[in-house]
Design an enzyme around this catalytic site. Sequence first.
Site, PDB file in Angstrom:
ATOM      1  N   ALA A  96       0.864  -1.165   0.071  1.00 52.08           N
ATOM      2  CA  ALA A  96      -0.151   0.058  -0.099  1.00 52.08           C
ATOM      3  C   ALA A  96       1.115   1.137   0.006  1.00 52.08           C
ATOM      4  O   ALA A  96       0.583   2.158  -0.656  1.00 52.08           O
ATOM      5  CB  ALA A  96      -0.744  -0.097   1.097  1.00 52.08           C
ATOM      6  N   TYR A  97       1.919   1.316   0.734  1.00 50.73           N
ATOM      7  CA  TYR A  97       3.030   2.488   0.912  1.00 50.73           C
ATOM      8  C   TYR A  97       3.532   2.698  -0.361  1.00 50.73           C
ATOM      9  O   TYR A  97       3.439   3.881  -0.986  1.00 50.73           O
ATOM     10  CB  TYR A  97       3.943   2.317   1.992  1.00 50.73           C
ATOM     11  N   GLN A  98       4.062   1.621  -1.108  1.00 48.55           N
ATOM     12  CA  GLN A  98       4.647   1.779  -2.505  1.00 48.55           C
ATOM     13  C   GLN A  98       3.352   2.220  -3.498  1.00 48.55           C
ATOM     14  O   GLN A  98       3.864   3.254  -4.085  1.00 48.55           O
ATOM     15  CB  GLN A  98       5.200   0.591  -2.740  1.00 48.55           C
TER      16      GLN A  98
END
Length: 281
Positions: free
Chosen positions: A148-150
């Site tokens: 999700a962060y990427q």
Amino acid sequence: MTGPRGGDRGAGRVLVTGGSGAIGAATATALHRAGVEVSTLDVSAAGPAPHIRHVRCDVRDLDGMIEALAGADAVVHCGGLASDRPGREHDTFSVNVAGTCTLLQAAVRAGVHRVVYMSSINALGCVGGGRPEYLPVDDDHPHRPASAYQISKHLAEEACRQFAGQHGLTTICLRPCYVTHPDAGPVSARPAGPGPADLFAYLDIRDLTAAVQAALTAPLTGFHAFLLAAPEPWNGADPARVAADYYPDTPWRHPASSLVDCRRAGNELGWTARHQRVAAP
């Protein structure tokens, strides 16, 4: 830079979002020391220093962002969640993606023409759980974000690209690797540092703030993105040997002092990393 309120090249008046975080605070402090008229914004009520004007606001608050950007020549967007939150992926997308889109929209409304976005090498998806398609990794490496962060970093960069094309903003995405801090305390108490999953790539916070200053003043227009890393691997080993030991099936395109190719930042920003690792691997 040539801003919307005059032809003098310089940073002018700059708003730093995420000003209460480690990178935002360091950025605001460095700009202030360089003579820039800087203010900060964060959901936290406390700013980085008493002498720096601070605004409490959520980057997803469009009206609040427009008001905070009034009179600014540029914005450095450091506000966001800095890592994955398992089970709370919606928070990551809301703050990092919707927040960035809101900021870009506010910049257009407020007449701010330059946005420096604090992205990450994670936008490429070749670190963490990913694998590079070739080495050294450069700014043209295909995006394969997985977490999700990427994904949030990738989508925020795409928003910067879209707003540059549609609204004429200059959007500069900085892609630092693992950021180290020289004042992080005793070496024995510091994190182990980046390993093979992170390409042993790191960046001293002082070099990151120097890149921000370069991005604010470089004679660029449109959308740009720049990887930022120190000139040697964290473990101090020869990059070719590191590649052979940890990435034996990954094509090695050309010799380099790092597994991350930062030549574009050097060529277009005039930036060079000057600080080596601050903790033993």
